[in-house]
Scaffold this motif. Structure first.
Motif, PDB file in Angstrom:
ATOM      1  N   ARG A  45       0.849  -1.191   0.000  1.00 36.61           N
ATOM      2  CA  ARG A  45       0.000   0.000   0.000  1.00 36.61           C
ATOM      3  C   ARG A  45       0.881   1.235   0.000  1.00 36.61           C
ATOM      4  N   TYR A  46       0.494   2.216  -0.796  1.00 36.63           N
ATOM      5  CA  TYR A  46       1.200   3.490  -0.867  1.00 36.63           C
ATOM      6  C   TYR A  46       0.399   4.539  -0.112  1.00 36.63           C
ATOM      7  N   TYR A  47       1.092   5.358   0.640  1.00 34.12           N
ATOM      8  CA  TYR A  47       0.417   6.380   1.421  1.00 34.12           C
ATOM      9  C   TYR A  47       1.263   7.639   1.479  1.00 34.12           C
ATOM     10  N   LEU A  48       0.565   8.747   1.676  1.00 34.43           N
ATOM     11  CA  LEU A  48       1.210  10.058   1.704  1.00 34.43           C
ATOM     12  C   LEU A  48       1.526  10.427   3.146  1.00 34.43           C
ATOM     13  N   ILE A  49       2.749  10.910   3.387  1.00 34.28           N
ATOM     14  CA  ILE A  49       3.134  11.291   4.739  1.00 34.28           C
ATOM     15  C   ILE A  49       3.757  12.685   4.736  1.00 34.28           C
ATOM     16  N   VAL A  50       3.615  13.331   5.885  1.00 34.52           N
ATOM     17  CA  VAL A  50       4.223  14.640   6.111  1.00 34.52           C
ATOM     18  C   VAL A  50       5.223  14.484   7.243  1.00 34.52           C
ATOM     19  N   VAL A  51       6.471  14.836   6.978  1.00 36.98           N
ATOM     20  CA  VAL A  51       7.508  14.777   8.005  1.00 36.98           C
ATOM     21  C   VAL A  51       7.523  16.118   8.731  1.00 36.98           C
ATOM     22  N   VAL A  52       7.280  16.070  10.021  1.00 40.73           N
ATOM     23  CA  VAL A  52       7.180  17.292  10.830  1.00 40.73           C
ATOM     24  C   VAL A  52       8.435  17.446  11.663  1.00 40.73           C
ATOM     25  N   GLU A  53       9.015  18.632  11.629  1.00 31.17           N
ATOM     26  CA  GLU A  53      10.233  18.910  12.380  1.00 31.17           C
ATOM     27  C   GLU A  53       9.971  18.782  13.877  1.00 31.17           C
ATOM     28  N   GLY A  54      10.893  18.072  14.539  1.00 30.03           N
ATOM     29  CA  GLY A  54      10.791  17.921  15.987  1.00 30.03           C
ATOM     30  C   GLY A  54       9.896  16.790  16.443  1.00 30.03           C
ATOM     31  N   GLU A  55       9.308  16.054  15.510  1.00 34.02           N
ATOM     32  CA  GLU A  55       8.427  14.935  15.865  1.00 34.02           C
ATOM     33  C   GLU A  55       9.025  13.638  15.352  1.00 34.02           C
ATOM     34  N   GLU A  56       8.981  12.630  16.200  1.00 41.36           N
ATOM     35  CA  GLU A  56       9.538  11.338  15.820  1.00 41.36           C
ATOM     36  C   GLU A  56       8.655  10.611  14.821  1.00 41.36           C
ATOM     37  N   ASN A  57       7.343  10.734  14.989  1.00 41.57           N
ATOM     38  CA  ASN A  57       6.401  10.055  14.106  1.00 41.57           C
ATOM     39  C   ASN A  57       5.960  10.970  12.975  1.00 41.57           C
ATOM     40  N   VAL A  58       5.750  10.395  11.813  1.00 43.53           N
ATOM     41  CA  VAL A  58       5.279  11.159  10.657  1.00 43.53           C
ATOM     42  C   VAL A  58       3.756  11.243  10.713  1.00 43.53           C
ATOM     43  N   VAL A  59       3.203  12.196   9.961  1.00 46.35           N
ATOM     44  CA  VAL A  59       1.758  12.373   9.867  1.00 46.35           C
ATOM     45  C   VAL A  59       1.278  11.706   8.586  1.00 46.35           C
ATOM     46  N   VAL A  60       0.409  10.732   8.705  1.00 44.84           N
ATOM     47  CA  VAL A  60      -0.123  10.027   7.547  1.00 44.84           C
ATOM     48  C   VAL A  60      -1.372  10.761   7.064  1.00 44.84           C
ATOM     49  N   VAL A  61      -1.391  11.084   5.785  1.00 40.71           N
ATOM     50  CA  VAL A  61      -2.548  11.734   5.171  1.00 40.71           C
ATOM     51  C   VAL A  61      -3.516  10.655   4.675  1.00 40.71           C
ATOM     52  N   PHE A  62      -4.795  10.869   4.881  1.00 40.92           N
ATOM     53  CA  PHE A  62      -5.835   9.885   4.543  1.00 40.92           C
ATOM     54  C   PHE A  62      -5.562   8.538   5.235  1.00 40.92           C
ATOM     55  N   PRO A  63      -5.375   8.526   6.567  1.00 40.27           N
ATOM     56  CA  PRO A  63      -4.980   7.279   7.250  1.00 40.27           C
ATOM     57  C   PRO A  63      -6.057   6.209   7.259  1.00 40.27           C
ATOM     58  N   ARG A  64      -7.318   6.585   7.234  1.00 42.30           N
ATOM     59  CA  ARG A  64      -8.390   5.581   7.302  1.00 42.30           C
ATOM     60  C   ARG A  64      -8.704   4.974   5.936  1.00 42.30           C
ATOM     61  N   LEU A  65      -8.638   5.794   4.898  1.00 42.23           N
ATOM     62  CA  LEU A  65      -9.002   5.315   3.571  1.00 42.23           C
ATOM     63  C   LEU A  65      -7.831   4.668   2.837  1.00 42.23           C
ATOM     64  N   LEU A  66      -6.628   5.243   3.008  1.00 43.05           N
ATOM     65  CA  LEU A  66      -5.446   4.747   2.291  1.00 43.05           C
ATOM     66  C   LEU A  66      -5.772   4.491   0.818  1.00 43.05           C
ATOM     67  N   PRO A  67      -6.042   5.542   0.053  1.00 41.45           N
ATOM     68  CA  PRO A  67      -6.445   5.375  -1.352  1.00 41.45           C
ATOM     69  C   PRO A  67      -5.334   4.756  -2.184  1.00 41.45           C
ATOM     70  N   ARG A  68      -5.698   4.369  -3.405  1.00 38.46           N
ATOM     71  CA  ARG A  68      -4.747   3.685  -4.273  1.00 38.46           C
ATOM     72  C   ARG A  68      -3.620   4.633  -4.703  1.00 38.46           C
ATOM     73  N   ARG A  69      -2.625   4.047  -5.310  1.00 41.60           N
ATOM     74  CA  ARG A  69      -1.373   4.756  -5.615  1.00 41.60           C
ATOM     75  C   ARG A  69      -1.600   5.970  -6.510  1.00 41.60           C
ATOM     76  N   SER A  70      -2.455   5.839  -7.520  1.00 39.31           N
ATOM     77  CA  SER A  70      -2.655   6.958  -8.454  1.00 39.31           C
ATOM     78  C   SER A  70      -3.193   8.195  -7.729  1.00 39.31           C
ATOM     79  N   ILE A  71      -4.099   7.994  -6.789  1.00 38.99           N
ATOM     80  CA  ILE A  71      -4.642   9.131  -6.032  1.00 38.99           C
ATOM     81  C   ILE A  71      -3.573   9.720  -5.133  1.00 38.99           C
TER      82      ILE A  71
END
Length: 230
Positions: free
Chosen positions: A179-205
């Motif tokens: 599965r491909y997912y979009l993430i945002v790396v936030v300065e000062g945070e160990e964990n990344v922010v996953v965009v659309f975490p519940r739906l996890l749309p397909r790669r093209s989206i």
């Protein structure tokens, strides 16, 4: 018919702002709208029946308090607990209320209460899920996700531009698939922010949103457009 595979809707109100919405809600059609109205009516009817059953069972309990005066509320009284009690009292005296009361009269409260709570929770569940990413150049990005039930509010988070280190597409194994997912790396945070975490749309989206988000944040784009991607 009530849901579909995650679809992408893109809205660009200005060259520096873009909103990417992924939802399982199908495109609005007349049959779909009729079906949603019928589903809403069914939900309301089942909730009323559940409340009537609890009310009838409570009245048959030895712990029940004397009934409130059966007077029709007026004015602001329609929005009080007395009005709710009056409505339940009136329904309880009807043939439907007597039928429901007879069915639940001998049901133990330890069985009836959890069953009623579970039913109300199921009726409060949302049929579709909507998640979005709002990108504003010079300000940051905001992620939001619709709640699982109608009883909760949407969750959102704003990340200022100076805190965004990068936005990229990542991949992970989910079961036997990638599965491909979009993430945002936030300065000062160990964990990344996953965009659309519940739906996890397909790669093209995911790739479309990634390109659009980076273009809006770091490049110059013009024109007010609205796009849809199935």
């Amino acid at each position: 018919m009530l849901t579909t595979t995650p679809r992408l809707y893109t809205r660009r109100p200005s060259p520096t702002t873009a909103e990417f919405t992924v939802t399982t809600l199908p495109p609005p059609t007349i049959p779909l709208r009729i079906l949603r109205v019928l589903l809403l009516a069914l939900r309301v009817a089942l909730v009323l029946l559940t409340a009537l059953a609890l009310h009838a069972r409570w009245l048959s309990s030895p712990y029940a308090q004397p009934s409130l005066p059966s007077t029709c509320p007026t004015g602001d009284g329609w929005f009080s607990m007395e009005a709710v009690w009056y409505a339940l009292d009136t329904l309880h005296k009807s043939s439907l209320g007597q039928l429901v009361g007879g069915l639940v009269e001998n049901v133990p409260l330890v069985v009836l209460l959890p069953a009623a709570a579970a039913l109300c929770y199921l009726l409060a569940l949302r049929v579709h899920t909507t998640e979005s990413l709002l990108v504003m150049r010079g300000l940051g990005v905001q992620t939001s996700s619709s709640p699982a039930t109608y009883l909760a509010s949407a969750t959102s988070r704003f990340i200022p531009t100076e805190k965004i280190r990068d936005i990229f597409v990542n991949e992970a194994f989910r079961g036997f698939e990638v599965r491909y997912y979009l993430i945002v790396v936030v300065e000062g945070e160990e964990n990344v922010v996953v965009v659309f975490p519940r739906l996890l749309p397909r790669r093209s989206i995911v790739e479309t949103v990634w390109r659009g988000a980076r273009a809006c944040l770091y490049e110059s784009r013009g024109g007010d457009t609205t796009e849809e991607k199935g």
